[in-house]
Design a protein around this motif. Structure first.
Motif, PDB file in Angstrom:
ATOM      1  N   LEU A 222      16.354  32.852  44.360  1.00 29.37           N
ATOM      2  CA  LEU A 222      17.707  32.466  43.910  1.00 29.37           C
ATOM      3  C   LEU A 222      18.256  31.336  44.426  1.00 29.37           C
ATOM      4  N   VAL A 223      19.037  30.511  43.814  1.00 24.58           N
ATOM      5  CA  VAL A 223      19.518  29.099  44.196  1.00 24.58           C
ATOM      6  C   VAL A 223      21.053  29.127  44.129  1.00 24.58           C
ATOM      7  N   THR A 224      21.663  29.009  45.165  1.00 20.84           N
ATOM      8  CA  THR A 224      23.261  29.254  45.094  1.00 20.84           C
ATOM      9  C   THR A 224      23.672  28.432  46.328  1.00 20.84           C
ATOM     10  N   MET A 225      24.636  27.358  46.129  1.00 21.70           N
ATOM     11  CA  MET A 225      25.083  26.423  46.881  1.00 21.70           C
ATOM     12  C   MET A 225      26.542  26.899  47.051  1.00 21.70           C
ATOM     13  N   GLY A 226      26.987  27.999  46.762  1.00 24.87           N
ATOM     14  CA  GLY A 226      28.511  28.466  47.015  1.00 24.87           C
ATOM     15  C   GLY A 226      29.444  27.589  46.004  1.00 24.87           C
ATOM     16  N   THR A 227      30.849  27.546  46.269  1.00 27.18           N
ATOM     17  CA  THR A 227      31.635  26.819  45.511  1.00 27.18           C
ATOM     18  C   THR A 227      31.926  25.579  45.607  1.00 27.18           C
ATOM     19  N   ASP A 285      12.709  37.211  45.847  1.00 34.73           N
ATOM     20  CA  ASP A 285      11.685  37.083  46.897  1.00 34.73           C
ATOM     21  C   ASP A 285      12.065  35.885  47.815  1.00 34.73           C
ATOM     22  N   ALA A 286      13.099  34.854  47.843  1.00 39.06           N
ATOM     23  CA  ALA A 286      13.613  34.137  48.396  1.00 39.06           C
ATOM     24  C   ALA A 286      14.981  33.455  48.012  1.00 39.06           C
ATOM     25  N   VAL A 287      15.473  32.916  49.052  1.00 38.75           N
ATOM     26  CA  VAL A 287      17.100  32.458  48.614  1.00 38.75           C
ATOM     27  C   VAL A 287      17.067  31.012  49.002  1.00 38.75           C
ATOM     28  N   LEU A 288      17.647  30.153  48.356  1.00 35.89           N
ATOM     29  CA  LEU A 288      17.625  28.841  48.573  1.00 35.89           C
ATOM     30  C   LEU A 288      19.251  28.705  48.734  1.00 35.89           C
ATOM     31  N   CYS A 289      19.816  28.296  49.619  1.00 36.57           N
ATOM     32  CA  CYS A 289      21.504  27.994  49.789  1.00 36.57           C
ATOM     33  C   CYS A 289      21.984  27.179  50.796  1.00 36.57           C
ATOM     34  N   HIS A 290      23.213  26.990  50.807  1.00 38.22           N
ATOM     35  CA  HIS A 290      23.818  26.050  51.780  1.00 38.22           C
ATOM     36  C   HIS A 290      24.007  26.567  53.288  1.00 38.22           C
ATOM     37  N   GLY A 291      23.644  27.635  53.454  1.00 33.36           N
ATOM     38  CA  GLY A 291      24.017  28.405  54.861  1.00 33.36           C
ATOM     39  C   GLY A 291      25.238  28.922  54.913  1.00 33.36           C
TER      40      GLY A 291
END
Length: 390
Positions: A222-227, A285-291
């Motif tokens: 899952l790739v989510t970088m917020g708003t 299985d993994a998340v890529l995000c902005h923290g």
């Protein structure tokens, strides 16, 4: 149990990362037999609250885009959003306090108008901290910035015509500070009036999702970088797309990003993705995000390791703690190449130690008690203080 139903007025900025946990808390508060009301922008809040939700409208206005990172981002956050938003909403909050007469005002740390209005009216107020920005104070070593921020806060107090000798930092209630983090994410145990309750899950409006397109033969990221605005995230998304293309044989991406757009390697790209439901179903299985605190905590409580590309505010602080605990890998948002992003994703997907560390941090977060604990803290604070005043 309190001797009667209690009224809580919530002052929360119209930002997803603040609204979602506040909605979950309000839902728990009402399920316990109490009443909740909100102060906010009708077009943003009404769809979330539904037609029956009690809302004191503020009107609408645009606020300035924030700067990229570091000290400039903190100054921009306060000068471009928090201060003007607080001044813009103060009269609406004062009207809500006067007309509805709440027992307590729950004040988001980035919506201090609630603290100003409550103090003026002699009403109890508790702090809501859905991020680590103010509690963790990642830039606390910057003394000039700290002095500047103190001046900003005192200026807000003065502009609300409150006596200087009564000054209180509107980011921190002297009676109760509810944090949606855990001690591990905040640098250690915090004394009263702090209460770390962990993530507040729930209160989400359903989002459509093509579940049939999930490929059970591949692991999913899952790739989510917020708003974030497209201007900030577009270049990063391009590098992520190249990294995901190289992982395509056994990794399927699910991307949450404005405008959707084509997804690499048979993945899924949508404006809105039901993050919690994906995690709860074990579909990630993994998340890529902005923290961002919400995304990080939601991944951890489901035992999902992370690749973190922090940009600003408390994100570098949170990313550092997750990486130090072994629950994720931190990469540079501006400088990480597609190859480095690929390798980071491969690392958290392939090494069981990252998932084990995520599970451990998740258990620590859940230990805070979530919505039930938050409601209990708010009940005891409100009922106890009101009893002492009667």
């Amino acid at each position: 149990m309190p001797s009667r139903p209690l009224r809580c007025l919530l002052t929360v900025p119209p930002l997803t990362g603040h609204l979602h946990p506040a909605l979950a808390l309000a839902g728990g508060w009402e399920a316990a037999g109490h009443e909740a009301a909100w102060v906010g922008n009708e077009p943003v809040f009404r769809p979330l609250l539904g037609p029956g939700g009690r809302l004191f409208p503020t009107g609408s206005r645009l606020f300035r885009e924030q700067a990229g990172g570091g000290e400039a981002a903190v100054r921009s956050l306060w000068e471009g959003f928090v201060v003007p938003y607080s001044r813009f909403t103060l009269k609406a909050v004062e009207r809500a306090v006067a007309e509805w007469r709440p027992d307590v005002v729950l004040v988001d740390q980035h919506s201090p108008a609630g603290a100003l209005a409550a103090h003026r009216a002699g009403v109890l107020w508790a702090t809501f901290a859905p991020s680590a920005m103010e509690i963790g104070r990642p830039l606390r070593g910057e003394r000039e910035l700290e002095r500047w921020l103190d001046g900003v806060l005192r200026g807000l107090w003065a502009s609300a015509r409150l006596p200087e000798q009564e000054y209180l930092d509107p980011r921190f209630s002297p009676g109760l500070v509810l944090s949606t983090a855990s001690p591990a994410l905040l640098g250690g145990e915090l004394p009263p009036p702090y209460a770390t309750v962990g993530p507040l899950l729930g209160g989400r409006t359903p989002a459509e999702f093509p579940w049939e397109r999930l490929d059970g033969s591949r692991r999913r990221v899952l790739v989510t970088m917020g708003t974030l605005s497209a201007e900030v995230a577009d270049g990063f998304h391009q590098r992520v797309a190249r990294a995901l293309e190289e992982l395509a044989p056994d990794v399927q991406p699910v991307l949450a990003r404005a405008g959707g757009g084509p997804a690499p390697a048979g993945g899924i790209a949508l404006d809105r993705v039901p993050v919690l439901e994906l995690l709860a179903r074990g579909a990630v299985d993994a998340v890529l995000c902005h923290g961002g605190m919400n995304t990080v905590c939601e991944a951890l409580v489901h035992g999902v390791p992370l690749v973190l590309a922090p940009i600003r505010h408390d994100q570098p602080y949170v990313a550092e703690r997750v990486a130090a605990a072994g629950a994720g890998v931190r990469v540079d948002f501006a400088g990480a190449t597609s190859g480095q992003l690929r390798d980071a994703l491969r690392t958290v997907l392939d090494r069981p130690s990252h998932r084990a560390a995520a599970l451990m941090m998740g258990r620590q977060l859940l230990h805070g008690g979530g919505v039930e604990a938050a409601v209990g803290h708010l009940e005891r604070f409100t009922d106890g203080r009101n009893r002492s005043l009667r």
